[in-house]
Every structure is written in C-alpha cells, then in structure tokens.
Write a protein that holds these residues in place. Sequence first.
Motif, PDB file in Angstrom:
ATOM      1  N   UNK A 175       0.483   6.972  14.254  1.00  0.00           N
ATOM      2  CA  UNK A 175       0.803   6.143  13.094  1.00  0.00           C
ATOM      3  C   UNK A 175       1.950   5.230  13.475  1.00  0.00           C
ATOM      4  N   UNK A 176       1.918   4.018  12.985  1.00  0.00           N
ATOM      5  CA  UNK A 176       3.010   3.099  13.251  1.00  0.00           C
ATOM      6  C   UNK A 176       2.875   1.836  12.440  1.00  0.00           C
ATOM      7  N   UNK A 177       3.991   1.154  12.301  1.00  0.00           N
ATOM      8  CA  UNK A 177       4.038  -0.073  11.519  1.00  0.00           C
ATOM      9  C   UNK A 177       4.718  -1.158  12.335  1.00  0.00           C
ATOM     10  N   UNK A 178       4.112  -2.322  12.362  1.00  0.00           N
ATOM     11  CA  UNK A 178       4.754  -3.507  12.919  1.00  0.00           C
ATOM     12  C   UNK A 178       4.940  -4.479  11.760  1.00  0.00           C
ATOM     13  N   UNK A 185       4.887   6.349   4.543  1.00  0.00           N
ATOM     14  CA  UNK A 185       5.220   6.432   5.964  1.00  0.00           C
ATOM     15  C   UNK A 185       6.664   6.008   6.192  1.00  0.00           C
ATOM     16  N   UNK A 186       7.066   4.891   5.600  1.00  0.00           N
ATOM     17  CA  UNK A 186       8.429   4.400   5.795  1.00  0.00           C
ATOM     18  C   UNK A 186       9.477   5.347   5.225  1.00  0.00           C
ATOM     19  N   UNK A 187       9.146   6.044   4.137  1.00  0.00           N
ATOM     20  CA  UNK A 187      10.074   7.020   3.552  1.00  0.00           C
ATOM     21  C   UNK A 187      10.241   8.249   4.440  1.00  0.00           C
ATOM     22  N   UNK A 188       9.251   8.528   5.289  1.00  0.00           N
ATOM     23  CA  UNK A 188       9.301   9.697   6.175  1.00  0.00           C
ATOM     24  C   UNK A 188      10.112   9.442   7.439  1.00  0.00           C
ATOM     25  N   UNK A 189      10.493   8.199   7.674  1.00  0.00           N
ATOM     26  CA  UNK A 189      11.195   7.836   8.907  1.00  0.00           C
ATOM     27  C   UNK A 189      12.515   7.160   8.566  1.00  0.00           C
ATOM     28  N   UNK A 190      13.368   6.975   9.571  1.00  0.00           N
ATOM     29  CA  UNK A 190      14.676   6.379   9.287  1.00  0.00           C
ATOM     30  C   UNK A 190      15.208   5.484  10.411  1.00  0.00           C
ATOM     31  N   UNK A 191      14.430   5.283  11.475  1.00  0.00           N
ATOM     32  CA  UNK A 191      14.856   4.402  12.565  1.00  0.00           C
ATOM     33  C   UNK A 191      13.782   3.357  12.806  1.00  0.00           C
ATOM     34  N   UNK A 192      14.209   2.101  12.870  1.00  0.00           N
ATOM     35  CA  UNK A 192      13.286   1.028  13.234  1.00  0.00           C
ATOM     36  C   UNK A 192      13.780   0.357  14.498  1.00  0.00           C
ATOM     37  N   UNK A 193      12.863  -0.236  15.228  1.00  0.00           N
ATOM     38  CA  UNK A 193      13.201  -1.068  16.381  1.00  0.00           C
ATOM     39  C   UNK A 193      13.114  -2.504  15.911  1.00  0.00           C
ATOM     40  N   UNK A 194      14.239  -3.207  16.005  1.00  0.00           N
ATOM     41  CA  UNK A 194      14.346  -4.586  15.553  1.00  0.00           C
ATOM     42  C   UNK A 194      14.279  -5.516  16.747  1.00  0.00           C
ATOM     43  N   UNK A 195      13.501  -6.586  16.629  1.00  0.00           N
ATOM     44  CA  UNK A 195      13.413  -7.602  17.676  1.00  0.00           C
ATOM     45  C   UNK A 195      13.947  -8.922  17.130  1.00  0.00           C
ATOM     46  N   UNK A 196      14.854  -9.521  17.899  1.00  0.00           N
ATOM     47  CA  UNK A 196      15.443 -10.810  17.563  1.00  0.00           C
ATOM     48  C   UNK A 196      15.310 -11.720  18.772  1.00  0.00           C
ATOM     49  N   UNK A 255       0.852  -1.189   0.000  1.00  0.00           N
ATOM     50  CA  UNK A 255       0.000   0.000   0.000  1.00  0.00           C
ATOM     51  C   UNK A 255       0.889   1.242   0.000  1.00  0.00           C
ATOM     52  N   UNK A 256       0.582   2.191  -0.870  1.00  0.00           N
ATOM     53  CA  UNK A 256       1.415   3.390  -1.001  1.00  0.00           C
ATOM     54  C   UNK A 256       1.476   4.204   0.292  1.00  0.00           C
ATOM     55  N   UNK A 257       0.462   4.102   1.143  1.00  0.00           N
ATOM     56  CA  UNK A 257       0.498   4.821   2.424  1.00  0.00           C
ATOM     57  C   UNK A 257       1.572   4.243   3.342  1.00  0.00           C
ATOM     58  N   UNK A 258       1.786   2.938   3.262  1.00  0.00           N
ATOM     59  CA  UNK A 258       2.846   2.301   4.053  1.00  0.00           C
ATOM     60  C   UNK A 258       4.212   2.750   3.534  1.00  0.00           C
ATOM     61  N   UNK A 259       4.398   2.691   2.218  1.00  0.00           N
ATOM     62  CA  UNK A 259       5.676   3.101   1.627  1.00  0.00           C
ATOM     63  C   UNK A 259       5.976   4.563   1.938  1.00  0.00           C
TER      64      UNK A 259
END
Length: 143
Positions: free
Chosen positions: A77-80, A9-20, A3-7
Amino acid sequence: MIDERIAKFLAEHHVLTLATEDEKGPYCCNLFYVYLPQRNWFVATSAADTLHVRQATRNPRVAASVVLETSVVGKVRGLQLRGTMARPEGEERRVARNAYLRRFPFAAVMDLELWIIRPVFFKYTDNRLGFGKKIIWENDTNS
C-alpha cells in the motif's frame, strides 16, 4: 471528497517523504505529518533554514509519498501526491498547530515552524484490493 480508504491509510501512518526542487535539482526528506481529511491538508514542521523549506519557499509545488513498508506483495500500500506547500497564517496556523500537537504532544516543547501541504493529486495503491489496484483523486482547483 477524498476516498475514505486514503484517509484511513494516512491516519495509520505518520512519516511522509517530501520532494522539492530548485535550480540545482531535486531533493527529498522525511517529515512527521498529521493529515486533516476535512481540510485535505498535511501539516508538518520544519525549520526555515532546511534545504527542503528553502526550496519550497521558492517553488511551492511539491510531491510526497507515504508507504507501508512490506515485502509481502499482496499487502503493498502506498500513496503518491502532488500539491503545494506554504506556511499557515492566522486561523489556519491555529488549526494546524492544534492538529499537530494532538498527534505529536511531545512537540509542545519545540518551536514549531509549521507548514501545510495542500494536495491536488493522489494516487493510492492498495494490493489488498487486487494486484496493482489504484485509486486516483485529482483537484486542480487547489493549485
């Protein structure tokens, strides 16, 4: 197709929290990223001796989130996501490196240990579209 709204949003940000995770349990860290919507990749850099990379090397299944920090409920707004993380090789490495350096030119002086996260699931929340509005994308063929 993402979805272009997801893309956007992701272009507007630059830090993700990664879980391993490994046998000792889960861990999370924050990473600078660039998102390549045409390939549905997150590209990040991190040293091989970090805990999260050691864990992802043993168990490539990861989760991550990107969030807009706000206290205004109507703007939340947020993405998981869930996906896999691996070191790119060959042409993938060239594409990943070029994209990362376009986004973060200061990284050109670093020894870049690049990683690609390939999502198989997104859950995007955007309260501007209505309280609790979720956009779900799933593609288990990438796992």
